[in-house]
Design a protein around this motif. Structure first.
Motif, PDB file in Angstrom:
ATOM      1  N   PRO A  58      -0.734 -20.385 -39.195  1.00 46.10           N
ATOM      2  CA  PRO A  58      -0.527 -19.392 -38.124  1.00 46.10           C
ATOM      3  C   PRO A  58       0.650 -19.787 -37.236  1.00 46.10           C
ATOM      4  O   PRO A  58       0.896 -20.969 -36.982  1.00 46.10           O
ATOM      5  N   GLY A  59       1.357 -18.789 -36.738  1.00 55.07           N
ATOM      6  CA  GLY A  59       2.518 -19.062 -35.898  1.00 55.07           C
ATOM      7  C   GLY A  59       2.177 -19.708 -34.572  1.00 55.07           C
ATOM      8  O   GLY A  59       3.030 -20.356 -33.960  1.00 55.07           O
ATOM      9  N   ASP A  60       0.931 -19.544 -34.119  1.00 51.74           N
ATOM     10  CA  ASP A  60       0.522 -20.120 -32.833  1.00 51.74           C
ATOM     11  C   ASP A  60      -0.340 -21.365 -32.990  1.00 51.74           C
ATOM     12  O   ASP A  60      -1.050 -21.762 -32.072  1.00 51.74           O
ATOM     13  N   ALA A  61      -0.260 -22.016 -34.155  1.00 48.56           N
ATOM     14  CA  ALA A  61      -1.074 -23.205 -34.395  1.00 48.56           C
ATOM     15  C   ALA A  61      -0.698 -24.322 -33.423  1.00 48.56           C
ATOM     16  O   ALA A  61       0.493 -24.586 -33.212  1.00 48.56           O
ATOM     17  N   PRO A  62      -1.683 -24.981 -32.797  1.00 50.36           N
ATOM     18  CA  PRO A  62      -1.380 -26.115 -31.912  1.00 50.36           C
ATOM     19  C   PRO A  62      -0.605 -27.200 -32.658  1.00 50.36           C
ATOM     20  O   PRO A  62      -0.922 -27.527 -33.807  1.00 50.36           O
ATOM     21  N   GLY A  63       0.419 -27.723 -32.015  1.00 52.37           N
ATOM     22  CA  GLY A  63       1.251 -28.753 -32.632  1.00 52.37           C
ATOM     23  C   GLY A  63       2.463 -28.220 -33.358  1.00 52.37           C
ATOM     24  O   GLY A  63       3.307 -28.994 -33.808  1.00 52.37           O
ATOM     25  N   ASP A  72      -8.399 -34.015 -44.049  1.00 50.96           N
ATOM     26  CA  ASP A  72      -9.342 -34.585 -43.097  1.00 50.96           C
ATOM     27  C   ASP A  72     -10.582 -33.708 -43.093  1.00 50.96           C
ATOM     28  O   ASP A  72     -10.681 -32.733 -42.344  1.00 50.96           O
ATOM     29  N   GLY A  73     -11.520 -34.028 -43.967  1.00 51.86           N
ATOM     30  CA  GLY A  73     -12.713 -33.203 -44.121  1.00 51.86           C
ATOM     31  C   GLY A  73     -12.367 -31.849 -44.704  1.00 51.86           C
ATOM     32  O   GLY A  73     -11.784 -31.744 -45.785  1.00 51.86           O
ATOM     33  N   ASP A  74     -12.717 -30.791 -43.976  1.00 52.36           N
ATOM     34  CA  ASP A  74     -12.424 -29.432 -44.417  1.00 52.36           C
ATOM     35  C   ASP A  74     -11.098 -28.920 -43.868  1.00 52.36           C
ATOM     36  O   ASP A  74     -10.834 -27.716 -43.918  1.00 52.36           O
ATOM     37  N   GLU A  75     -10.278 -29.830 -43.346  1.00 49.42           N
ATOM     38  CA  GLU A  75      -8.994 -29.439 -42.786  1.00 49.42           C
ATOM     39  C   GLU A  75      -7.868 -30.261 -43.400  1.00 49.42           C
ATOM     40  O   GLU A  75      -8.104 -31.289 -44.040  1.00 49.42           O
ATOM     41  N   TRP A  76      -6.665 -29.770 -43.161  1.00 50.45           N
ATOM     42  CA  TRP A  76      -5.451 -30.490 -43.525  1.00 50.45           C
ATOM     43  C   TRP A  76      -4.627 -30.708 -42.265  1.00 50.45           C
ATOM     44  O   TRP A  76      -4.544 -29.815 -41.414  1.00 50.45           O
ATOM     45  N   VAL A  77      -4.015 -31.873 -42.155  1.00 53.06           N
ATOM     46  CA  VAL A  77      -3.182 -32.203 -41.004  1.00 53.06           C
ATOM     47  C   VAL A  77      -1.737 -32.295 -41.495  1.00 53.06           C
ATOM     48  O   VAL A  77      -1.403 -33.155 -42.320  1.00 53.06           O
ATOM     49  N   ILE A  78      -0.888 -31.399 -40.976  1.00 46.43           N
ATOM     50  CA  ILE A  78       0.495 -31.285 -41.447  1.00 46.43           C
ATOM     51  C   ILE A  78       1.441 -31.907 -40.423  1.00 46.43           C
ATOM     52  O   ILE A  78       1.374 -31.599 -39.229  1.00 46.43           O
ATOM     53  N   THR A  79       2.310 -32.796 -40.927  1.00 45.41           N
ATOM     54  CA  THR A  79       3.272 -33.482 -40.059  1.00 45.41           C
ATOM     55  C   THR A  79       4.639 -33.509 -40.749  1.00 45.41           C
ATOM     56  O   THR A  79       4.739 -33.854 -41.928  1.00 45.41           O
ATOM     57  N   GLY A  80       5.677 -33.129 -40.005  1.00 43.63           N
ATOM     58  CA  GLY A  80       7.029 -33.153 -40.556  1.00 43.63           C
ATOM     59  C   GLY A  80       7.900 -32.091 -39.908  1.00 43.63           C
ATOM     60  O   GLY A  80       7.499 -31.427 -38.955  1.00 43.63           O
ATOM     61  N   THR A  81       9.104 -31.930 -40.456  1.00 43.13           N
ATOM     62  CA  THR A  81      10.075 -30.972 -39.909  1.00 43.13           C
ATOM     63  C   THR A  81      10.641 -30.114 -41.036  1.00 43.13           C
ATOM     64  O   THR A  81      11.038 -30.632 -42.081  1.00 43.13           O
ATOM     65  N   LYS A  82      10.655 -28.826 -40.796  1.00 47.52           N
ATOM     66  CA  LYS A  82      11.288 -27.876 -41.707  1.00 47.52           C
ATOM     67  C   LYS A  82      12.580 -27.375 -41.073  1.00 47.52           C
ATOM     68  O   LYS A  82      12.688 -27.260 -39.843  1.00 47.52           O
ATOM     69  N   LEU A  90      11.523 -26.178 -37.501  1.00 45.38           N
ATOM     70  CA  LEU A  90      10.127 -26.142 -37.071  1.00 45.38           C
ATOM     71  C   LEU A  90       9.558 -27.548 -37.151  1.00 45.38           C
ATOM     72  O   LEU A  90       9.738 -28.245 -38.163  1.00 45.38           O
ATOM     73  N   HIS A  91       8.873 -27.952 -36.093  1.00 51.71           N
ATOM     74  CA  HIS A  91       8.276 -29.289 -36.039  1.00 51.71           C
ATOM     75  C   HIS A  91       6.754 -29.174 -36.122  1.00 51.71           C
ATOM     76  O   HIS A  91       6.129 -28.455 -35.332  1.00 51.71           O
ATOM     77  N   PHE A  92       6.186 -29.872 -37.093  1.00 51.04           N
ATOM     78  CA  PHE A  92       4.742 -29.899 -37.283  1.00 51.04           C
ATOM     79  C   PHE A  92       4.235 -31.263 -36.817  1.00 51.04           C
ATOM     80  O   PHE A  92       4.474 -32.279 -37.464  1.00 51.04           O
ATOM     81  N   ASP A  93       3.580 -31.265 -35.686  1.00 47.03           N
ATOM     82  CA  ASP A  93       3.089 -32.507 -35.092  1.00 47.03           C
ATOM     83  C   ASP A  93       1.569 -32.532 -35.175  1.00 47.03           C
ATOM     84  O   ASP A  93       0.858 -32.181 -34.243  1.00 47.03           O
ATOM     85  N   GLY A  94       1.063 -32.918 -36.348  1.00 43.61           N
ATOM     86  CA  GLY A  94      -0.378 -32.963 -36.547  1.00 43.61           C
ATOM     87  C   GLY A  94      -1.019 -31.587 -36.517  1.00 43.61           C
ATOM     88  O   GLY A  94      -2.108 -31.409 -35.954  1.00 43.61           O
ATOM     89  N   VAL A  95      -0.355 -30.607 -37.120  1.00 42.95           N
ATOM     90  CA  VAL A  95      -0.889 -29.238 -37.155  1.00 42.95           C
ATOM     91  C   VAL A  95      -2.082 -29.186 -38.107  1.00 42.95           C
ATOM     92  O   VAL A  95      -1.981 -29.574 -39.274  1.00 42.95           O
ATOM     93  N   ARG A  96      -3.209 -28.694 -37.597  1.00 43.40           N
ATOM     94  CA  ARG A  96      -4.430 -28.626 -38.405  1.00 43.40           C
ATOM     95  C   ARG A  96      -4.648 -27.209 -38.934  1.00 43.40           C
ATOM     96  O   ARG A  96      -4.571 -26.243 -38.176  1.00 43.40           O
ATOM     97  N   VAL A  97      -4.912 -27.132 -40.229  1.00 44.27           N
ATOM     98  CA  VAL A  97      -5.274 -25.850 -40.834  1.00 44.27           C
ATOM     99  C   VAL A  97      -6.493 -26.065 -41.729  1.00 44.27           C
ATOM    100  O   VAL A  97      -6.653 -27.132 -42.341  1.00 44.27           O
TER     101      VAL A  97
END
Length: 390
Positions: free
Chosen positions: A194-199, A152-162, A219-226
């Motif tokens: 980062p461990g404190d990433a929103p989502g 998404d532009g200069d970011e990536w949106v991560i969704t899923g479960t590890k 770990l649940h990634f709910d639209g984590v942006r990096v």
């Protein structure tokens, strides 16, 4: 009988500096790790303060270059450090191995500016890392992972479960493998999150048969942006990065297994030479003497195998097959040695008053993590006979 670090084992080390390093680790193990191991494992306590001490002592970045904040140590030396730590407490040795694994992608595939900005803090700044490859439906078949990263532009949106993430929920950073393209191995990319990433949230830690002090969680990634500058390597290069990391990580598991087996052997020898039956030490009975001899042989053979693979790695030669052999043999040896240690102690070995039963419970997971031993056999067989026909 209290937990303790194993008896020193003299080995050929490359330099005087390496000998001093091993001596430092043995001292830390005896003073700060082994005395608390049984109590903290029973309480499920993760020794985060200890990892800060290890970081400030330079022990969390040993195999990486000094230009990036590492210790410039060969893998042969780093693995012996892991063995010493694991002999005192597997949670600590395995934790250092996992942290080293989590730093591999940035150190080996990150751009110069990425390494300069982040790697020194990861290696020596008190941070703790974790490695996110496995998923609920993608364990041994890592190429089928479904966690997605969408640009998404200069970011990536991560969704899923590890799943099965060591240090899940307490790590400061995660190396995450996510799908950015089509199906299969070529559609996977690596990211540093980062461990404190929103989502980003962690589930309740798994209840395990051993290593209760080491948190393992989904770990649940709910639209984590990096940001894109947290992408490691090229798009689609992630699976190759993951395999490269696992080759080295399997040697870490092998060294931890030998450390655990050495601790179990030491406990068995101490008990057998200190307890008498029928008017003489139980170590005088041939049945036990032969059992101890077999245990010691497995420990020494495993140590030789992982060191031989490490020397190949240090020389820049292929070592993937040898890493699989070391992981397979050393973890199977740890399982056998800990079973025999319980037998040597008899009824006492089955009680929590002695560490032998904990060693046995801990040994089992080493045959599973970072590629089950069935996967290691597949890797070795492919080297010998080529890929399977379908």
């Amino acid at each position: 009988m209290s937990d303790r670090a194993p008896r020193p084992v003299e080995r050929q080390l490359p330099t005087e500096e390496s000998k001093d390093l091993i001596a430092l680790v043995r001292d830390i193990s005896r003073r700060e790790i082994a005395p608390k191991a049984a109590e903290e494992e029973e309480a499920g306590h993760f020794p985060r303060a200890l990892f800060s001490t290890l970081s400030s002592s330079g022990l969390l970045g040993l195999p990486y270059g000094s230009a990036d904040g590492g210790g410039d140590q060969p893998y042969e030396v780093y693995l012996q450090v892991l063995e010493e730590l694991a002999a005192a407490r597997l949670t600590v040795g395995l934790g250092v191995s996992v942290h080293t694994l989590a730093c591999h992608a940035l150190a080996g595939y990150g751009r110069a500016e990425q390494r300069a900005a982040r790697l020194p803090a990861m290696l020596g700044g008190g941070l703790l890392g974790a490695y996110c490859l496995s998923e609920p439906a993608a364990g041994s078949d890592a190429a089928s992972l479904s966690t997605k990263a969408v640009r998404d532009g200069d970011e990536w949106v991560i969704t899923g479960t590890k799943a099965w993430i060591t240090h899940g929920g307490i790590a400061d950073f995660y190396t995450v493998l996510a799908r950015t393209g089509g199906p299969g191995a070529r559609g996977i990319t690596a990211f540093l999150v980062p461990g404190d990433a929103p989502g980003l949230t962690a589930a309740v830690p798994e209840k395990k048969m051993g290593m209760n002090g080491s948190p393992t969680a989904q770990l649940h990634f709910d639209g984590v942006r990096v940001a894109d500058d947290r992408r490691l390597g090229d798009e689609g290069q992630g699976f190759g990065i993951a395999l490269s990391a696992l080759d080295s990580g399997r040697l870490g598991i092998a060294a931890c297994a030998v450390g655990l087996a050495q601790a179990a052997l030491d406990e068995a020898v101490q008990y057998a030479t200190g307890r008498s039956q029928f008017g003489r030490p139980v170590a005088d009975f041939q049945g036990l003497r032969f059992l101890l001899a077999d245990m010691a042989t497995r420990v020494e053979a495993g140590r030789s195998l992982y060191l031989a693979a490490a020397r190949l790695r240090d020389a820049g030669r292929p070592f993937s097959t040898q890493a699989a052999m070391a992981k397979l043999f050393c973890t199977d040896a740890a399982m056998a040695v800990t079973v025999d240690a319980v037998q040597v102690l008899g009824g006492y070995g089955y009680t929590a008053d002695f560490p032998a039963e904990r060693y046995l419970r801990e040994a089992k997971v080493l045959q599973i993590v970072e590629g089950t031993n069935q996967i290691q056999r597949m890797v070795i067989a492919r080297h010998l006979a080529g890929p399977e026909t379908r």
